[in-house]
Design a protein around this motif. Structure first.
Motif, short mmCIF file in Angstrom:
data_model
loop_
_atom_site.label_atom_id
_atom_site.label_comp_id
_atom_site.label_asym_id
_atom_site.label_seq_id
_atom_site.Cartn_x
_atom_site.Cartn_y
_atom_site.Cartn_z
N TYR A 5 -4.83 -1.33 4.47
CA TYR A 5 -5.39 -0.63 5.63
C TYR A 5 -6.27 -1.58 6.45
O TYR A 5 -7.18 -2.21 5.92
N LEU A 50 0.08 12.19 2.58
CA LEU A 50 -0.55 13.33 3.25
C LEU A 50 -0.12 14.58 2.50
O LEU A 50 1.07 14.73 2.19
N ARG A 76 -0.20 14.93 12.60
CA ARG A 76 -0.79 13.68 12.10
C ARG A 76 -0.20 12.52 12.89
O ARG A 76 0.66 12.70 13.74
N GLY A 77 -0.63 11.34 12.55
CA GLY A 77 -0.15 10.16 13.29
C GLY A 77 -0.89 10.09 14.62
O GLY A 77 -2.11 10.21 14.67
N ARG A 115 0.86 -1.20 0.00
CA ARG A 115 0.00 0.00 0.00
C ARG A 115 0.89 1.24 0.00
O ARG A 115 1.98 1.23 0.59
N TYR A 120 0.26 5.50 0.63
CA TYR A 120 -0.65 6.63 0.86
C TYR A 120 0.17 7.88 1.12
O TYR A 120 1.38 7.80 1.35
N HIS A 154 -0.54 7.35 16.71
CA HIS A 154 -0.96 5.95 16.83
C HIS A 154 0.25 5.05 16.63
O HIS A 154 1.33 5.52 16.22
N TYR A 165 -4.30 -0.98 14.47
CA TYR A 165 -3.90 0.28 15.13
C TYR A 165 -4.01 0.19 16.66
O TYR A 165 -4.95 -0.41 17.18
N ARG A 178 -4.65 3.30 19.04
CA ARG A 178 -4.90 4.74 18.94
C ARG A 178 -4.92 5.41 20.32
O ARG A 178 -5.10 6.61 20.41
P1 TYD Z 1 -4.83 7.74 10.06
O1 TYD Z 1 -3.98 6.54 9.81
O2 TYD Z 1 -5.36 7.94 11.42
O3 TYD Z 1 -4.06 9.07 9.60
P2 TYD Z 1 -2.67 9.72 10.09
O4 TYD Z 1 -1.89 8.69 10.77
O5 TYD Z 1 -2.02 10.20 8.86
O6 TYD Z 1 -2.98 10.89 10.96
O7 TYD Z 1 -6.03 7.72 9.00
C1 TYD Z 1 -6.93 8.80 8.86
C2 TYD Z 1 -8.21 8.26 8.25
O8 TYD Z 1 -7.98 7.73 6.94
C3 TYD Z 1 -8.84 7.13 9.08
O9 TYD Z 1 -10.24 7.34 9.07
C4 TYD Z 1 -8.53 5.88 8.29
C5 TYD Z 1 -8.39 6.35 6.86
N1 TYD Z 1 -7.39 5.61 6.11
C6 TYD Z 1 -7.78 4.71 5.15
O10 TYD Z 1 -8.99 4.51 4.90
N2 TYD Z 1 -6.82 4.03 4.45
C7 TYD Z 1 -5.50 4.21 4.68
O11 TYD Z 1 -4.64 3.57 4.01
C8 TYD Z 1 -5.10 5.13 5.70
C9 TYD Z 1 -3.65 5.35 6.03
C10 TYD Z 1 -6.07 5.81 6.39
#
Ligand code: TYD
Length: 139
Positions: free
Chosen positions: A120, A43, A52-53, A39, A41, A55, A125, A127
């Protein structure tokens, strides 16, 4: 559950092909990083002052790269914390499982790309920081 430490997390310098037409970097799973990539992704459009993060992941391995601009990643294994400043698109921070991470100090227009070892899954997680620290100290 993996017993990891922030000392297992490192900045990895990726191959960089210098070229007057523009530089090129590439990443092959299980060669430049110790996992296969399931995967990607990223930001972006992060507003000033955002964090962010916040977790940790039970089993996920990740590589975090500042594709553009810069930001800081704070890693925490429950015993020790370390702040990394990322600002090069050929350097990635490898984050192993069971490490709490926070990302802050985003420069304007920065892009944070993450390569991940799995799809995902919310079940992967932690959190809640207290829960994470308790599990770390009891394992
Ligand atoms: P999150 O991992 O909490 O973001 P960050 O660590 O960057 O602050 O994810 C934020 C939202 O996005 C949460 O509702 C889950 C969703 N998400 C997905 O659907 N797929 C993904 O691959 C990721 C990373 C997050």
């Amino acid at each position: 559950m993996a017993k990891t430490s922030i000392n297992d997390c490192k900045v990895v310098l990726l191959p960089k092909i210098n070229d007057p037409r523009g530089n090129l970097t590439f990443i092959e799973g299980n060669r430049h990083i110790p996992f296969s990539i399931q995967r990607v992704y990223y930001l972006y459009d992060v507003p000033g002052g955002a964090e962010r993060g916040g977790h940790a992941h039970k089993d996920l391995h990740q590589l975090i790269i500042a594709m553009s601009g810069s930001f800081d990643v704070v890693l925490d294994d429950g015993a020790e914390k370390k702040r990394f400043h990322l600002n090069r698109s050929y350097a990635g921070l490898y984050v192993c499982p069971m490490i709490w991470r926070e990302i802050d100090n985003f420069s304007s227009g920065s892009v944070c790309m993450v390569l991940a070892s799995n799809r995902y899954e919310e079940d992967d997680y932690y959190r809640n920081y207290e829960e994470f620290v308790n599990i770390r100290s009891n394992s």
